[in-house]
Scaffold this motif. Structure first.
Motif, PDB file in Angstrom:
ATOM      1  N   UNK A   1      76.505  95.548  21.597  1.00  0.00           N
ATOM      2  CA  UNK A   1      75.775  96.498  22.445  1.00  0.00           C
ATOM      3  C   UNK A   1      76.448  97.838  22.235  1.00  0.00           C
TER       4      UNK A   1
ATOM      5  N   UNK B   1      82.931  87.046  22.974  1.00  0.00           N
ATOM      6  CA  UNK B   1      81.734  86.455  22.365  1.00  0.00           C
ATOM      7  C   UNK B   1      80.896  87.470  21.591  1.00  0.00           C
ATOM      8  N   UNK B   2      81.149  88.755  21.783  1.00  0.00           N
ATOM      9  CA  UNK B   2      80.414  89.803  21.065  1.00  0.00           C
ATOM     10  C   UNK B   2      81.245  91.087  21.157  1.00  0.00           C
TER      11      UNK B   2
ATOM     12  N   UNK C   1      70.916  97.707  21.234  1.00  0.00           N
ATOM     13  CA  UNK C   1      71.445  96.345  21.061  1.00  0.00           C
ATOM     14  C   UNK C   1      71.226  95.970  19.597  1.00  0.00           C
TER      15      UNK C   1
ATOM     16  N   UNK D   1      64.498  99.388  14.944  1.00  0.00           N
ATOM     17  CA  UNK D   1      63.085  99.226  15.310  1.00  0.00           C
ATOM     18  C   UNK D   1      62.700 100.283  16.343  1.00  0.00           C
TER      19      UNK D   1
ATOM     20  N   UNK E   1      63.796  84.141  14.837  1.00  0.00           N
ATOM     21  CA  UNK E   1      64.242  85.123  13.860  1.00  0.00           C
ATOM     22  C   UNK E   1      65.517  85.832  14.308  1.00  0.00           C
ATOM     23  N   UNK E   2      65.483  86.519  15.483  1.00  0.00           N
ATOM     24  CA  UNK E   2      66.728  87.198  15.856  1.00  0.00           C
ATOM     25  C   UNK E   2      67.788  86.158  16.189  1.00  0.00           C
ATOM     26  N   UNK E   3      69.007  86.458  15.744  1.00  0.00           N
ATOM     27  CA  UNK E   3      70.131  85.567  15.978  1.00  0.00           C
ATOM     28  C   UNK E   3      71.071  86.140  17.017  1.00  0.00           C
ATOM     29  N   UNK E   4      72.342  85.936  16.821  1.00  0.00           N
ATOM     30  CA  UNK E   4      73.352  86.355  17.794  1.00  0.00           C
ATOM     31  C   UNK E   4      73.304  87.856  18.082  1.00  0.00           C
ATOM     32  N   UNK E   5      73.764  88.187  19.282  1.00  0.00           N
ATOM     33  CA  UNK E   5      73.930  89.597  19.634  1.00  0.00           C
ATOM     34  C   UNK E   5      75.207  90.086  18.963  1.00  0.00           C
ATOM     35  N   UNK E   6      75.058  90.915  17.954  1.00  0.00           N
ATOM     36  CA  UNK E   6      76.230  91.420  17.237  1.00  0.00           C
ATOM     37  C   UNK E   6      77.018  92.406  18.093  1.00  0.00           C
TER      38      UNK E   6
ATOM     39  N   UNK F   1      71.003  92.781  16.946  1.00  0.00           N
ATOM     40  CA  UNK F   1      70.880  91.342  16.710  1.00  0.00           C
ATOM     41  C   UNK F   1      71.121  91.047  15.235  1.00  0.00           C
TER      42      UNK F   1
ATOM     43  N   UNK G   1      58.077  90.604   8.445  1.00  0.00           N
ATOM     44  CA  UNK G   1      57.424  89.897   9.548  1.00  0.00           C
ATOM     45  C   UNK G   1      57.111  90.866  10.696  1.00  0.00           C
ATOM     46  N   UNK G   2      58.061  91.757  10.990  1.00  0.00           N
ATOM     47  CA  UNK G   2      57.871  92.687  12.105  1.00  0.00           C
ATOM     48  C   UNK G   2      56.786  93.709  11.803  1.00  0.00           C
TER      49      UNK G   2
ATOM     50  N   UNK H   1      66.405  98.614  19.155  1.00  0.00           N
ATOM     51  CA  UNK H   1      66.939  97.376  18.579  1.00  0.00           C
ATOM     52  C   UNK H   1      67.373  97.626  17.148  1.00  0.00           C
TER      53      UNK H   1
END
Lengths: 134, 134
Positions: B8, B50-51, B80, B119, B1-6, B82, B93-94, B129
């Motif tokens: 921090x 990369x982020x 962080x 979250x 479910x969680x994808x890339x780290x958008x 995601x 889902x969570x 998160x």
């Protein structure tokens, strides 16, 4: 100077529970645990595509993660790791600007088999920064 | 479910000083500050390839960053973020697994103009998160 974000490290009090949480609840791609006694941690790596999340559980009495978890018993964000091309040049530039390197100031071989240094969080607004030469 | 780290996000007590530190001492590519009064922060974005790293300074009395800085006056790692494909599906889902969403549980439009949720850190081993639909 700082390059890509190599990883974000989160300290957790219970790695097995953390693996369940990240794999089953968050649906992440979590590696098998690896004990790294020379670093005082057991670690799992989470590949999120563009970088990694590392979950760290203390291993051994002298683990540097242990004092963090005493202050933050539920766990928390522990450090960020940036890649650098030349860790000696990076260290020398940082110390010349007055920033402090933790320990004896010499790079040591980190969890990925590459030279690493940690910078003093008091010099970086409360964030613990690891530099890794790639 | 969680994808890339958008990104921090790091909370800082003094954004001008943080910009100097990241640009001049760490040699990073730091954006101009942007005031986001509807989010209670002034932010700069650091592109690390990369982020992104976001440095957050409280803006306004009701800023949610302010209590964090009262606990951590030097600043520190705040959250962080995601990426997810479908924030409603992710939320459902969570919450079905027992995790709590902060606020009223509805996504709101975040600092990048996209739907976000936060979250509860108590359900994720002390890490705050953010999920962002991309």
């Amino acid at each position: 100077m700082i390059g890509r974000l190599n990883h974000v490290a989160l300290a957790v009090p219970d790695l097995a529970a953390a693996v369940t949480l990240y794999r089953d609840t968050l649906g992440a791609d979590v590696s098998a645990p690896q004990a790294l006694p020379e670093h005082g941690v057991t670690v799992v790596f989470i590949d999120v595509g563009n970088t990694k999340i590392e979950l760290l559980e203390p291993l051994g009495e002298g683990s540097t993660i242990r004092p963090f978890l005493e202050k933050n018993p539920s766990g928390g964000m522990h450090h960020v790791c940036y890649e650098v091309d030349d860790i000696i040049a990076a260290r020398d530039r940082l110390t010349a600007s007055g920033a402090r390197v933790l320990g004896d100031g010499q790079p040591r071989i980190g969890a990925h088999g590459k030279p690493v240094l940690f910078l003093h969080p008091k010099d970086f607004m409360g964030a613990l920064i690891e530099l890794e030469q790639v």
